[in-house]
Design a protein around this motif. Sequence first.
Motif, short mmCIF file in Angstrom:
data_model
loop_
_atom_site.label_atom_id
_atom_site.label_comp_id
_atom_site.label_asym_id
_atom_site.label_seq_id
_atom_site.Cartn_x
_atom_site.Cartn_y
_atom_site.Cartn_z
N ILE B 166 -24.72 20.78 5.90
CA ILE B 166 -23.23 21.36 6.22
C ILE B 166 -22.91 22.07 4.94
O ILE B 166 -22.78 21.20 3.83
CB ILE B 166 -22.35 20.31 6.88
N SER B 167 -22.29 23.19 4.67
CA SER B 167 -21.56 23.46 3.46
C SER B 167 -20.06 22.93 3.62
O SER B 167 -19.56 23.06 4.51
CB SER B 167 -21.52 24.98 3.48
N THR B 168 -19.84 22.42 2.32
CA THR B 168 -18.41 21.63 2.38
C THR B 168 -17.55 22.06 1.31
O THR B 168 -18.26 22.68 0.30
CB THR B 168 -18.49 20.14 2.23
N ILE B 169 -16.48 21.92 1.15
CA ILE B 169 -15.47 22.17 0.22
C ILE B 169 -14.49 21.08 -0.01
O ILE B 169 -13.91 20.66 0.94
CB ILE B 169 -15.20 23.51 0.42
N ASP B 170 -13.95 20.78 -1.18
CA ASP B 170 -12.74 19.86 -1.58
C ASP B 170 -11.57 20.60 -0.78
O ASP B 170 -11.12 21.71 -1.35
CB ASP B 170 -12.75 19.39 -2.88
N VAL B 171 -10.63 20.04 0.02
CA VAL B 171 -9.54 20.58 0.41
C VAL B 171 -8.40 19.76 0.03
O VAL B 171 -8.50 18.61 -0.05
CB VAL B 171 -9.32 20.94 2.00
N PRO B 172 -7.11 20.36 -0.29
CA PRO B 172 -6.17 19.46 -0.61
C PRO B 172 -5.97 18.49 0.54
O PRO B 172 -6.06 18.60 1.85
CB PRO B 172 -4.81 20.62 -0.56
N TRP B 173 -5.50 17.32 0.29
CA TRP B 173 -5.29 16.18 1.22
C TRP B 173 -4.20 16.63 2.45
O TRP B 173 -4.32 16.26 3.41
CB TRP B 173 -4.96 14.72 0.41
N ALA B 174 -3.35 17.33 1.65
CA ALA B 174 -2.15 17.51 2.97
C ALA B 174 -2.81 18.43 3.89
O ALA B 174 -2.17 18.63 5.12
CB ALA B 174 -1.12 18.34 2.09
N SER B 202 -12.00 11.24 3.74
CA SER B 202 -12.26 11.87 2.61
C SER B 202 -11.59 13.48 2.58
O SER B 202 -10.95 13.61 3.84
CB SER B 202 -13.89 12.35 2.31
N ASN B 203 -11.71 14.16 1.62
CA ASN B 203 -10.98 15.33 1.67
C ASN B 203 -12.31 16.36 1.76
O ASN B 203 -11.80 17.28 0.95
CB ASN B 203 -9.89 15.68 0.58
N LEU B 204 -13.26 16.11 2.07
CA LEU B 204 -14.52 17.02 1.93
C LEU B 204 -14.68 17.60 3.20
O LEU B 204 -14.91 17.07 4.05
CB LEU B 204 -15.73 16.19 1.57
N ALA B 205 -14.22 19.00 3.45
CA ALA B 205 -14.17 19.52 4.54
C ALA B 205 -15.51 20.42 4.88
O ALA B 205 -16.08 21.03 4.17
CB ALA B 205 -12.89 20.53 4.50
N LEU B 249 -28.74 14.41 7.69
CA LEU B 249 -27.77 15.66 7.48
C LEU B 249 -27.11 15.39 6.06
O LEU B 249 -27.12 14.26 5.68
CB LEU B 249 -26.53 15.29 8.48
N TYR B 250 -27.40 16.38 5.25
CA TYR B 250 -26.61 16.47 3.93
C TYR B 250 -25.56 17.42 3.77
O TYR B 250 -25.27 18.44 4.59
CB TYR B 250 -27.88 16.92 3.02
N ALA B 251 -24.70 17.14 2.84
CA ALA B 251 -23.56 18.05 2.50
C ALA B 251 -23.76 18.73 1.33
O ALA B 251 -24.03 18.16 0.26
CB ALA B 251 -22.21 17.19 2.34
N TYR B 252 -23.69 20.16 1.40
CA TYR B 252 -23.92 20.89 0.19
C TYR B 252 -22.52 21.05 -0.15
O TYR B 252 -21.68 21.59 0.43
CB TYR B 252 -24.55 22.24 0.70
N LYS B 253 -22.45 21.17 -1.45
CA LYS B 253 -20.75 21.14 -1.78
C LYS B 253 -20.70 22.39 -2.69
O LYS B 253 -21.16 22.95 -3.82
CB LYS B 253 -20.61 20.10 -3.14
N PHE B 254 -19.97 23.45 -1.92
CA PHE B 254 -19.93 24.76 -2.45
C PHE B 254 -18.60 24.70 -3.54
O PHE B 254 -17.50 24.03 -3.37
CB PHE B 254 -19.37 25.56 -1.36
N GLN B 255 -18.77 25.52 -4.42
CA GLN B 255 -17.71 25.40 -5.55
C GLN B 255 -17.32 27.03 -5.54
O GLN B 255 -18.01 27.83 -5.75
CB GLN B 255 -18.38 25.21 -6.96
#
Lengths: 373, 412
Positions: B166-174, B202-205, B249-255
């Motif tokens: 799953i491609s993931t990205i950090d999102v603001p906690w809000a 977490s905030n990894l969406a 399942l792995y998380a791919y961290k998109f920058q």
Amino acid sequence: MHNVIGILFGNNGSDILQGLAFQRSTAAVPFGGRYRLLDFALSSMVNSGIRTIGLVTPRHYRSILDHLGAGKEWLLDRKSGGLFILPGAIQGLSGQSGRFALKDLQLNIEYLQKDFSENIIISGCNHVFNMNYQEAFDLHETKQADITLIYKESDDSAAMVGKERLIIGDNQKILDIQGQDTPETTGQIHDYFADMLIIRRKLLLEIIEGYRSIETVNLMDAIQENIRSLKVYGVQFNGYYGTINSVKDYFDRSMELLNPKIRKEVLTGQDRIHTKIVDNPPTKHGAHAKVSNSLISSGCTIEGEVYDSILSRGVIVERGATIRNCIIMQKCKIAADTGLNYVILDKFVKVRAGNVLKGKKNTPLVVLKGSVV
Amino acid sequence: MSSSSLQAQRERGKSMQKQECIAMLLAGGQGSRLGGLTHNIAKPAVSFCGKYRIIDFSLSNCANSNINTVGVLTQYKPFLLNSYIGLGSAWNLDNPFGGVHILPPYVGENEGSWYKGTANAIYQNLDFINFYDPEFVLILSGDHIYKMNYLSMLNFHKEKGSEITISTIDVPWAEVSRFGIVTIDEDNRIIKFTEKSRYPESNLASMGIYIFNWPILKQALIRDAQDHLSENDFGKNIIPKQIELGRKLYAYKFQGYWRDVGTIESYYNANMESLGGKDSIDLFDPVQRVFSNEDILPPQYVGPTAKIQNSLISNGCVVLGQVSHSILAPGAYVGEGSIVEDSILLPHAKVNRQSRINKSIVGEGAKIMSHCSIGREPGSNPQQAGITVLEDHYLLEKGSVIQAGSNLNSAC
């Protein structure tokens, strides 16, 4: 339009445009921001419904082929018909150019032989116009003409230099084709041949065959010699017809596109001028940009001032640069604190910071492709 | 692609049609939260950032990632979207061994129905994926703005020996509660997936971009279809179920820049971000280009009394008035004496003389007559941050005054 194929002479014209036509033919000279000159003739044919078009190439045809590709943007990448490249004859001197030379057609006779169309529309491509040939074609058919010449009425012999004058009788029948203006005829109203004609395909094949032994003859000479035995008619073109015979003409015709009336007629009417699509982003006008009375293509970044000018795609104008009355071609970069007035920058020119370039209204300064100033 | 060329492909043998990875692009969403912008057009086909449409970004990513077999799942008001995509040639995706395929719902011998959820849409097109028999299936969403090389994600997927990535990205906690949130261990393996939770860990969406090993996907979809309680949704059903089953399942961290433009507000903000600032989609990057299917239009004309600042202006626009901090899509018109600020004019929107427009989205082909004032009076719709929206082809009478935050729809 059924039963018609097109031939475009991309090799008309010579070195009248100085540096602008140095490594390209007049047909391939960029015009109006995102177009090249041949787009106007080619789009006129396509918009009239012609889907088989042969292009006679000039000596330097790299830029034309780069622009046209397989003809996709002109709806000419087709299984039947489409765009045909017809290699033009090599003339003795590079500056020399035949107009509608029969030799060019002889070399590509197969294109004419293997088609089944009844008629052929032939056009030069050094003019700025947007014409639908349907009306001319209808007249051609009603009159059962062998040849229909399209003409433009004008009293501006300077603009029409090199064009034949037509003597037209009753019923639009062409009685004679006369050579170029003489001092006596200058300044009067004439019907000038507008470098566009419709001809029966079989007749054209006969003419080519008949003149095979003579090297230098062109199609207009051949028609003129046989005018009495042929049914030749004329159709007047009433629309905008921009001719380009010098750098000043090129500059003036370009600037005429800033006139809303002309722009509407040529560019934004029912029939659009097709051109190569490059997928640029929209143009960015920055916080200090000042643009007025100008045509701006896509992909530009403007931070400086641009007045009464035409910018091609991907031009960068830095803050503090002032551009007036200029034609700036693709991907030029004009650095800060520069001033340009009456200048034509060919593609990829870089103007370094602090420079001032000035041409005159009647003799705009041309900066060659890729120069660094 | 015509059936005869499909036939020809079949005859050429399996080796030709086999693809390592094909993409399935979910473009059937109604996008009702975009209000008037999607009354006549599917969300992925909504104009974005001047000359683009939202789906351009996903299709261009596919093209730039060398993924040239794309199934586009359409359902809601598909006509304009289908004609926009055409054969996919605008994105260099017209490929005889693959290409773009529009996949609307269809009826078979015994079954067939509308797509009930994201997973159901893919399930109903198992035949399509079977035909290409890929090793991996990339699932994409047609309503995100981002640039991504899917091959990097695929390489990650292979390196990890992952079954689902799953491609993931950090999102603001809000904003966390708007997304599906993944919880990972130190090896990036996903241990938990919660959809739109109020108490996220977490905030990894999840970006709604998945790579599946094809056999795993096939099995998961078939099982899901048999479960009558399932909503047939990837985020709600498939992914949690697979974690439960102990799959890898792995998380791919998109920058990078990524925006979901599901609401009026996020759509407006993402557009405005492209006008500058550090965080925005880079449209001028010559390497990862964004392609689009554009009309033939002349260069923009900027009139003698015009003033344009901080704006993106497209081909075919005519600007005679003032435009600041705005985006004009192809063919938009701003008449003399008009002032357009903080606004988005969609393709062929027309603003006549002496009108003032603030913080508005003017729909495709909408026409604002002279002496109008839009979005300048405070309004009562706090939900969309005071953004006024005029529906496509809306005609606003001369001298109208419209409060900020209004939604003008032709139907009302």
